[in-house]
Design a protein around this motif. Structure first.
Motif, PDB file in Angstrom:
ATOM      1  N   LYS A 149      43.681  28.719  36.871  1.00  0.00           N
ATOM      2  CA  LYS A 149      44.561  29.647  36.225  1.00  0.00           C
ATOM      3  C   LYS A 149      45.637  28.522  35.691  1.00  0.00           C
ATOM      4  N   LYS A 190      36.543  40.778  38.491  1.00  0.00           N
ATOM      5  CA  LYS A 190      35.933  40.190  37.659  1.00  0.00           C
ATOM      6  C   LYS A 190      36.495  40.001  36.299  1.00  0.00           C
ATOM      7  N   LYS A 233      39.487  39.361  35.663  1.00  0.00           N
ATOM      8  CA  LYS A 233      41.492  39.762  36.093  1.00  0.00           C
ATOM      9  C   LYS A 233      41.644  38.282  36.720  1.00  0.00           C
ATOM     10  N   TYR A 234      42.887  37.989  35.598  1.00  0.00           N
ATOM     11  CA  TYR A 234      43.536  36.491  36.221  1.00  0.00           C
ATOM     12  C   TYR A 234      44.721  36.837  36.646  1.00  0.00           C
ATOM     13  N   GLN A 265      42.512  31.506  46.432  1.00  0.00           N
ATOM     14  CA  GLN A 265      42.551  31.658  45.000  1.00  0.00           C
ATOM     15  C   GLN A 265      41.521  32.902  45.113  1.00  0.00           C
ATOM     16  N   ASP A 323      41.832  35.204  41.832  1.00  0.00           N
ATOM     17  CA  ASP A 323      41.553  36.419  41.080  1.00  0.00           C
ATOM     18  C   ASP A 323      39.658  36.141  40.065  1.00  0.00           C
ATOM     19  N   HIS A 324      39.276  35.187  40.584  1.00  0.00           N
ATOM     20  CA  HIS A 324      37.618  35.584  39.981  1.00  0.00           C
ATOM     21  C   HIS A 324      36.543  35.460  40.838  1.00  0.00           C
TER      22      HIS A 324
END
Length: 616
Positions: A3, A76, A78-79, A229, A231-232
């Motif tokens: 990211k 999924k 949105k990072y 993490q 955001d995945h």
């Protein structure tokens, strides 16, 4: 996984009590009653009581109210770093252990010091793992390099031992932070000393030259937070325990020695005689001796404890040996061979303590050897001896059996249904290995599947080395099933028959198909039975049991354990989501029975048999 790094976070130190340890992975739990130990800006992490996953649905995590489980519910696509879970404490050297559950196609990662990522990924069923698969050490990144060369230094796990999404997986990480001198210049790289995934060591002593992709800082740091993490994809985490090694180890000083030669009867006889040599040294070693047998020597000095707490001493010595601290035995005088390790512990105040280490040997067949290791509050185990003083004799080269094709191997197999259960030696065991790296052990005497595992096949050293004891061991991530008959008569809520009494069970051996996969044959309840397991998509086993002319009320107990829960139609999680049983036939109505504090999954034998899958 990667990211963009756009923000630098300032973190408030959060004090954690640190417990004394003898070896890695003896740790202090982080309470998960709330999120006070972490920062999460986007609010996609929350505390729940339990989580579950339907294995057929992508990125779907269901939760139940309560405490004790961290759940990341993330859409999924949105990072950003605001979706991460970041600890409010910083660390350097650290041992970390946690259980995690991934949704289908989910992707996450654990960043040590905010900078060095160990990947969490749905890698179930992959034949070969890469650096970005489950348990991999993620790659570093350099935008200035040409395309195809930007990523470098990623490390794949030795084996892919990933479980199915929706099952709890366990990871243990032993991490050593980079070292810096007094001027702040880095003098050694960060090292992953060991990573164990689902009971299998997948990395040892892996050095990383700098932060991996997506790190908080561009350069190495001495201390940083733990990041997870978020955001995945969605996931759940529980049972987070750490040991933060932020204290200096104890040291030896003022170390002197005396040596003696002869065949005295006791420790006291040696020490009352005149020494042959005396001297001073910085570390203990047997190499002060001039003879290899009929000797004794004693070291006296100071052990300087930096931090008050429990100290654990580990001793390897050829012959008779003891360790005393402040005149009291930590390890009393006892004679052992040079391949035996003894451990003892003592509570010490901070400061200087007297230490005495004695060793004598009159057994000519043993090589000399002396080694002492110490671990204590806030520091990993360190040695007090020279490297050459350690004895390494007695090991044997392992005899390993691989499965490049389907392999069937008879041996004894030691089986324990739970870690605290009594060991059972199964003498009619058949282990079946497959090139898909999923294997199982079958008990011919009961028609039962004892265990399934993922990874390498068998260690036959106990069976084939020297005279051997006839046993072999699985070489992978083992999921234990049971050692009782599959088939039985419906009997309300009474206990399942644990053996073949009353069933008329008689084994008929097995036959091999064109791929050398076996079908096991036996008779039970007056009917011929065939039992065949096949590997599906390199992921799981499908079991088909055919019964000719089944008797009335014949049922199959396809699972038993402390808990069985229905996750979705035909999908059942067993033993706190250790493995799944999946029943594809919609006409079959499984029943969850409660018997003697345990639960059982019962399926009626219909249309001449039973068919179900074991997902692990």
């Amino acid at each position: 996984m990667f990211k963009p790094t756009r923000f630098f976070f300032q973190f408030i130190a959060w004090g954690l009590g640190v417990i004394a340890v003898q070896t890695s992975f003896a740790q202090e739990a982080i309470p998960l009653n709330d999120l006070s130990a972490f920062t999460n800006k986007a609010g996609n992490w929350k505390i729940v009581g339990d989580a579950s996953v339907d294995i057929s649905k992508v990125n779907v995590l269901s939760t139940k109210p309560g405490k004790g489980v961290l759940a990341c519910l993330h859409e999924k696509g949105k990072y950003g770093q605001e979706y991460e879970l970041v600890s409010n404490f910083k660390h350097g050297d650290l041992d970390l252990e946690l259980d995690f559950m991934l949704t289908k196609e989910s992707n996450s990662g654990i960043y040590l010091q905010g900078n060095y990522e160990v990947q969490l990924f749905d890698s179930w069923g992959k034949k070969t793992a890469k650096y970005n698969d489950n348990g991999g050490i993620y790659e570093r990144w350099n935008d200035s390099k040409p395309e195809g060369e930007k990523g470098y230094e990623g490390y794949a796990p030795r084996f892919n031992v990933s479980k199915a999404p929706g099952l709890w997986q366990n990871i243990k990480i032993s991490y050593q932070a980079p070292r810096f001198n007094s001027a702040g210049k880095k003098i050694s790289n960060a090292v992953f000393l060991k990573i164990v995934l689902n009971g299998v060591t997948i990395h040892e002593n892996v050095e990383v030259s700098g932060p991996t992709r997506g790190a908080l800082t561009a350069e190495d740091v001495a201390s940083g937070p733990l990041r997870i993490q978020g955001d995945h994809g969605s996931l759940a985490i529980k049972n987070i325990t750490i040991n933060n090694f932020d204290k200096k180890p104890g040291t030896l000083s003022d170390l002197t020695y005396k040596t003696f030669y002869g065949t005295f009867d006791s420790t006291e006889d040696f020490l009352k005689s005149k020494p042959a040599e005396t001297g001073k040294t910085d570390a203990i070693t047997w190499e002060i001796l001039k003879e290899n047998n009929n000797y004794a020597y004693v070291y006296n000095g100071k052990y300087n404890a930096v931090t008050a707490g429990e100290y654990n001493f580990r001793l390897q010595a050829a012959g008779n040996a003891y360790i005393k601290i402040d005149g009291k035995n930590v390890l009393p005088a006892e004679s052992k061979n040079n391949n035996t390790f003894r451990t003892g512990k003592v509570d010490l105040t901070a400061g200087s303590h007297t230490i005495e280490i004695f060793n004598s040997k009159t057994e000519g067949y043993m090589r000399p050897g002396l080694a002492v290791w110490v671990s204590g509050p806030g520091f990993r185990e360190v040695s007090l001896n020279t490297a050459s003083s350690v004895t390494t004799g007695g090991g044997v080269d392992p005899i390993l059996v691989t499965a490049p094709t389907n392999v069937v191997m008879r041996s004894f197999m030691d089986f324990k249904k739970t870690p605290t259960a009594k060991n059972v030696r199964v003498v009619h065991a058949v282990s079946v290995g497959s090139p898909s790296n999923v294997h199982y052990t079958y008990d011919l005497e009961k028609g039962a599947i004892l265990q399934v595992w993922r990874g390498e096949f068998l260690d036959a050293t106990p069976m084939w080395h020297d005279r051997g004891d006839g046993s072999s061991r699985p070489r992978g991530s083992v999921t234990l099933l049971n050692n009782e008959m599959l088939l039985g008569k419906a009997s309300g809520q009474s206990a399942w028959t644990a053996d073949t009494t009353g069933s008329g069970f008689r084994q008929k051996g097995y036959t091999l198909d064109d791929t050398d996969a076996p079908t096991f044959n036996y008779t039970a309840f007056g009917s011929p039975v065939s039992d065949h397991l096949s590997v599906v998509d390199n992921k799981y086993f499908e079991r088909e049991v055919k019964v000719a002319n089944p008797v009335k009320d014949l049922v199959a107990r396809v699972a038993e354990g402390t808990s069985i829960e229905k996750v979705s139609e035909g999908l059942y999680a067993v033993n706190n989501k250790s493995y799944f049983i999946q029943v594809a036939d919609k006409s079959v109505k499984p029943e969850i029975r409660n018997v003697n504090g345990q639960q059982e999954l019962i399926i009626p034998v219909k249309n001449g048999g039973v068919k179900y899958a074991i997902l692990f």
